[in-house]
Motif scaffolding. Structure first.
Motif, PDB file in Angstrom:
ATOM      1  N   ASP A  95       0.703  -1.199  -0.174  1.00 35.58           N
ATOM      2  CA  ASP A  95       0.055  -0.145   0.045  1.00 35.58           C
ATOM      3  C   ASP A  95       0.812   1.158  -0.075  1.00 35.58           C
ATOM      4  O   ASP A  95       0.617   2.042   0.802  1.00 35.58           O
ATOM      5  N   PRO A  96       1.662   1.615  -0.759  1.00 35.64           N
ATOM      6  CA  PRO A  96       2.285   2.736  -0.961  1.00 35.64           C
ATOM      7  C   PRO A  96       1.523   3.969  -1.197  1.00 35.64           C
ATOM      8  O   PRO A  96       1.764   4.932  -1.033  1.00 35.64           O
ATOM      9  N   VAL A  97       0.430   3.361  -2.247  1.00 31.27           N
ATOM     10  CA  VAL A  97      -0.702   4.360  -2.430  1.00 31.27           C
ATOM     11  C   VAL A  97      -1.876   3.819  -2.194  1.00 31.27           C
ATOM     12  O   VAL A  97      -2.066   2.409  -2.348  1.00 31.27           O
ATOM     13  N   ARG A  98      -2.817   4.293  -1.597  1.00 36.49           N
ATOM     14  CA  ARG A  98      -3.972   3.636  -1.038  1.00 36.49           C
ATOM     15  C   ARG A  98      -5.234   4.661  -1.101  1.00 36.49           C
ATOM     16  O   ARG A  98      -4.982   5.928  -1.106  1.00 36.49           O
ATOM     17  N   PHE A  99      -6.412   4.036  -1.346  1.00 37.91           N
ATOM     18  CA  PHE A  99      -7.624   4.974  -1.664  1.00 37.91           C
ATOM     19  C   PHE A  99      -8.763   3.931  -0.897  1.00 37.91           C
ATOM     20  O   PHE A  99      -8.648   3.016  -0.529  1.00 37.91           O
ATOM     21  N   THR A 100      -9.783   4.986  -0.485  1.00 39.86           N
ATOM     22  CA  THR A 100     -10.868   4.328   0.133  1.00 39.86           C
ATOM     23  C   THR A 100     -12.324   5.143  -0.485  1.00 39.86           C
ATOM     24  O   THR A 100     -12.378   5.952  -0.782  1.00 39.86           O
ATOM     25  N   PHE A 101     -13.114   3.946  -0.872  1.00 35.76           N
ATOM     26  CA  PHE A 101     -14.426   4.241  -1.333  1.00 35.76           C
ATOM     27  C   PHE A 101     -15.359   3.929  -0.289  1.00 35.76           C
ATOM     28  O   PHE A 101     -15.485   3.207   0.570  1.00 35.76           O
ATOM     29  N   THR A 102     -16.178   4.846  -0.185  1.00 31.04           N
ATOM     30  CA  THR A 102     -17.381   4.996   0.594  1.00 31.04           C
ATOM     31  C   THR A 102     -18.767   4.958   0.084  1.00 31.04           C
ATOM     32  O   THR A 102     -18.742   5.371  -1.008  1.00 31.04           O
ATOM     33  N   TYR A 103     -19.887   4.231   0.620  1.00 28.20           N
ATOM     34  CA  TYR A 103     -21.007   3.907   0.106  1.00 28.20           C
ATOM     35  C   TYR A 103     -22.053   4.051   1.217  1.00 28.20           C
ATOM     36  O   TYR A 103     -21.878   3.649   2.142  1.00 28.20           O
ATOM     37  N   GLY A 104     -23.452   4.454   0.784  1.00 28.78           N
ATOM     38  CA  GLY A 104     -24.490   4.319   1.694  1.00 28.78           C
ATOM     39  C   GLY A 104     -24.563   2.800   1.786  1.00 28.78           C
ATOM     40  O   GLY A 104     -24.499   1.897   1.026  1.00 28.78           O
ATOM     41  N   PRO A 105     -25.251   2.375   3.082  1.00 26.72           N
ATOM     42  CA  PRO A 105     -25.381   0.812   3.234  1.00 26.72           C
ATOM     43  C   PRO A 105     -26.334   0.157   2.194  1.00 26.72           C
ATOM     44  O   PRO A 105     -26.153  -0.871   1.863  1.00 26.72           O
ATOM     45  N   GLU A 106     -27.309   0.957   1.786  1.00 26.93           N
ATOM     46  CA  GLU A 106     -28.232   0.496   0.716  1.00 26.93           C
ATOM     47  C   GLU A 106     -27.664   0.165  -0.534  1.00 26.93           C
ATOM     48  O   GLU A 106     -28.077  -0.473  -1.497  1.00 26.93           O
ATOM     49  N   ARG A 107     -26.448   0.885  -0.834  1.00 22.44           N
ATOM     50  CA  ARG A 107     -25.822   0.621  -1.884  1.00 22.44           C
ATOM     51  C   ARG A 107     -24.482  -0.022  -2.077  1.00 22.44           C
ATOM     52  O   ARG A 107     -24.232  -0.481  -3.062  1.00 22.44           O
ATOM     53  N   TYR A 108     -24.137  -0.407  -0.965  1.00 17.13           N
ATOM     54  CA  TYR A 108     -22.831  -1.296  -0.615  1.00 17.13           C
ATOM     55  C   TYR A 108     -22.704  -2.092  -1.519  1.00 17.13           C
ATOM     56  O   TYR A 108     -21.516  -2.587  -2.121  1.00 17.13           O
ATOM     57  N   ALA A 109     -23.604  -3.280  -1.285  1.00 13.41           N
ATOM     58  CA  ALA A 109     -23.345  -4.618  -1.820  1.00 13.41           C
ATOM     59  C   ALA A 109     -23.404  -4.550  -3.340  1.00 13.41           C
ATOM     60  O   ALA A 109     -22.540  -5.553  -4.044  1.00 13.41           O
ATOM     61  N   ASP A 110     -23.919  -3.721  -4.204  1.00 13.73           N
ATOM     62  CA  ASP A 110     -23.813  -3.535  -5.480  1.00 13.73           C
ATOM     63  C   ASP A 110     -22.811  -2.663  -5.806  1.00 13.73           C
ATOM     64  O   ASP A 110     -21.960  -2.835  -6.874  1.00 13.73           O
ATOM     65  N   GLY A 111     -22.506  -1.559  -5.082  1.00 14.37           N
ATOM     66  CA  GLY A 111     -21.241  -0.776  -5.317  1.00 14.37           C
ATOM     67  C   GLY A 111     -19.874  -1.477  -5.289  1.00 14.37           C
ATOM     68  O   GLY A 111     -19.151  -1.187  -6.371  1.00 14.37           O
ATOM     69  N   VAL A 112     -19.485  -2.029  -4.487  1.00 17.04           N
ATOM     70  CA  VAL A 112     -18.223  -2.851  -4.356  1.00 17.04           C
ATOM     71  C   VAL A 112     -18.079  -3.713  -5.700  1.00 17.04           C
ATOM     72  O   VAL A 112     -16.894  -3.422  -6.383  1.00 17.04           O
ATOM     73  N   PRO A 113     -18.880  -4.484  -6.021  1.00 17.48           N
ATOM     74  CA  PRO A 113     -18.395  -5.356  -7.198  1.00 17.48           C
ATOM     75  C   PRO A 113     -18.548  -4.691  -8.488  1.00 17.48           C
ATOM     76  O   PRO A 113     -17.618  -4.895  -9.407  1.00 17.48           O
ATOM     77  N   THR A 114     -19.371  -3.516  -8.486  1.00 23.04           N
ATOM     78  CA  THR A 114     -19.402  -2.818  -9.654  1.00 23.04           C
ATOM     79  C   THR A 114     -18.184  -1.828 -10.128  1.00 23.04           C
ATOM     80  O   THR A 114     -17.552  -1.862 -10.974  1.00 23.04           O
ATOM     81  N   ASP A 115     -17.427  -1.401  -8.754  1.00 22.07           N
ATOM     82  CA  ASP A 115     -16.599  -0.836  -8.588  1.00 22.07           C
ATOM     83  C   ASP A 115     -15.109  -1.404  -8.868  1.00 22.07           C
ATOM     84  O   ASP A 115     -14.235  -1.154  -9.571  1.00 22.07           O
ATOM     85  N   VAL A 116     -15.114  -2.760  -8.432  1.00 20.86           N
ATOM     86  CA  VAL A 116     -13.950  -3.749  -8.671  1.00 20.86           C
ATOM     87  C   VAL A 116     -13.906  -3.750 -10.307  1.00 20.86           C
ATOM     88  O   VAL A 116     -12.902  -3.694 -11.001  1.00 20.86           O
ATOM     89  N   ASP A 117     -14.942  -4.096 -10.792  1.00 23.46           N
ATOM     90  CA  ASP A 117     -15.082  -4.132 -12.353  1.00 23.46           C
ATOM     91  C   ASP A 117     -14.677  -3.103 -12.993  1.00 23.46           C
ATOM     92  O   ASP A 117     -14.102  -2.940 -14.028  1.00 23.46           O
ATOM     93  N   GLN A 118     -15.074  -1.819 -12.390  1.00 21.43           N
ATOM     94  CA  GLN A 118     -14.517  -0.607 -12.983  1.00 21.43           C
ATOM     95  C   GLN A 118     -12.975  -0.299 -13.037  1.00 21.43           C
ATOM     96  O   GLN A 118     -12.317   0.245 -13.866  1.00 21.43           O
ATOM     97  N   LEU A 119     -12.308  -0.921 -11.955  1.00 23.18           N
ATOM     98  CA  LEU A 119     -10.997  -0.679 -11.775  1.00 23.18           C
ATOM     99  C   LEU A 119     -10.358  -1.687 -12.874  1.00 23.18           C
ATOM    100  O   LEU A 119      -9.396  -1.357 -13.248  1.00 23.18           O
ATOM    101  N   LYS A 120     -10.928  -2.869 -13.011  1.00 24.44           N
ATOM    102  CA  LYS A 120     -10.399  -3.582 -14.141  1.00 24.44           C
ATOM    103  C   LYS A 120     -10.305  -2.948 -15.447  1.00 24.44           C
ATOM    104  O   LYS A 120      -9.523  -3.147 -16.099  1.00 24.44           O
ATOM    105  N   ALA A 121     -11.525  -2.305 -15.589  1.00 27.43           N
ATOM    106  CA  ALA A 121     -11.744  -1.720 -16.921  1.00 27.43           C
ATOM    107  C   ALA A 121     -10.673  -0.486 -17.115  1.00 27.43           C
ATOM    108  O   ALA A 121     -10.296  -0.244 -18.362  1.00 27.43           O
ATOM    109  N   GLU A 122     -10.269   0.020 -16.101  1.00 24.05           N
ATOM    110  CA  GLU A 122      -9.272   1.043 -16.284  1.00 24.05           C
ATOM    111  C   GLU A 122      -7.861   0.473 -16.612  1.00 24.05           C
ATOM    112  O   GLU A 122      -6.694   1.308 -16.665  1.00 24.05           O
ATOM    113  N   GLY A 123      -7.681  -0.677 -16.559  1.00 25.30           N
ATOM    114  CA  GLY A 123      -6.572  -1.492 -16.719  1.00 25.30           C
ATOM    115  C   GLY A 123      -5.715  -1.913 -15.722  1.00 25.30           C
ATOM    116  O   GLY A 123      -4.488  -2.501 -15.836  1.00 25.30           O
TER     117      GLY A 123
END
Length: 306
Positions: A183-211
């Protein structure tokens, strides 16, 4: 949680007697023995007990917000009773060596290379990784990049990691040592609880799409000492590793509240203090509401049964 919670999300091992306890026992352990008056300590214990019971039986609508002031007071009491041990101050000597305490040292050549590598990491993090994370943030509503002022691990902390690595594995170069720092570089995403379970896998896929290449993902919402999802990534062009944590606002606040306790456990703390630290972390995290469907967020590499 490297053994750093922030780096890998690994909760520290618990001693055999650190099992789940009744709310009153947890509150009393967490409150400890205040430096203030005994009535003050008892008042904190009673309030925490009441909040824990309400939370356990589902009648406390905002257990976290109600408990935070007493949790902060509990931590202040702990620090009064167990003063923090001073970290060795890093110094650069006349010959260009870097030294931090009796066991951490970089030669003049290693120190010069480490300084250059740390500057390169900071540049790459700001120039190449941060813009991609901001694109993920803006792709959909419902998530927020938090704590960007702490996105870069400090130069001396990186040099500590390098010094530890090269001491344990003689012949390791500075660059090779940095490649195993998660973790020389580190980030944190926060979500509302109602969005969390969908937001995490969505953003994992988005990070993969960023290369970016996913190295590891750990779902720690079932853990007693820490709650959230931690992931490690690599930028293929250079091999630079970085960390992304996924939190609700409350779980991020809980992580920040318990971070000093966690650092003391890693130091390591004396056994008596360690028991109190682990009870404090458990009490804090027991007050968090786990978002629905978090069990659907799978570890990577996925754990196999049997």
């Amino acid at each position: 949680m490297a053994v750093d919670r922030v780096e890998e999300g690994n909760a520290a091992p618990r001693p055999a007697d650190a099992q789940a306890r009744l709310p009153g026992e947890v509150a009393a352990r967490a409150a400890g023995t205040a430096d203030g008056t005994e009535p003050e300590r008892q008042a904190i214990t009673r309030r925490l007990h009441r909040v824990l019971v309400d939370h356990a039986y589902g009648v406390g609508r905002d257990a976290w917000a109600a408990a935070v002031p007493d949790l902060r007071a509990t931590w202040a009491n702990h620090k009064n009773r167990y003063p923090e041990r001073q970290r060795p101050t890093p110094v650069t000597t006349a010959d260009g060596s870097w030294v931090a305490g009796p066991h951490r040292r970089l030669s003049p050549e290693q120190n010069a290379e480490a300084s250059k590598a740390c500057a390169d990491i900071a540049d790459e993090g700001r120039r190449d990784i941060l813009p991609a994370l901001k694109r993920v943030e803006s792709a959909e509503a419902g998530r927020h990049l938090a704590g960007l002022k702490n996105m870069l691990k400090g130069e001396n902390r990186l040099k500590e990691k390098i010094a530890d690595a090269v001491r344990g594995r003689p012949g390791l170069t500075v660059r090779q040592a940095l490649e195993i720092v998660p973790d020389p570089v580190r980030f944190t995403f926060t979500y509302g609880p109602e969005r969390y379970a969908d937001g995490v896998p969505t953003d994992v896929d988005q990070l993969k799409a960023e290369g970016f290449e996913l190295i590891k993902l750990k779902n720690l919402w079932a853990d007693e000492q820490y709650k959230g999802v931690n992931s490690q990534w690599r930028r293929p062009e250079t091999g630079l590793r970085f960390e992304v944590q996924f939190h609700t606002q409350e779980s991020l606040e809980a992580k920040e509240l318990t971070h000093e306790a966690y650092e003391r456990i890693r130091a390591p703390a004396p056994p008596a203090e360690r028991v109190e630290l682990e009870h404090f972390q458990r009490t804090v995290n027991s007050l968090l509401v786990t978002p629905e469907r978090t069990a659907e967020i799978k570890d990577f590499p996925e754990k196999k049964n049997g």
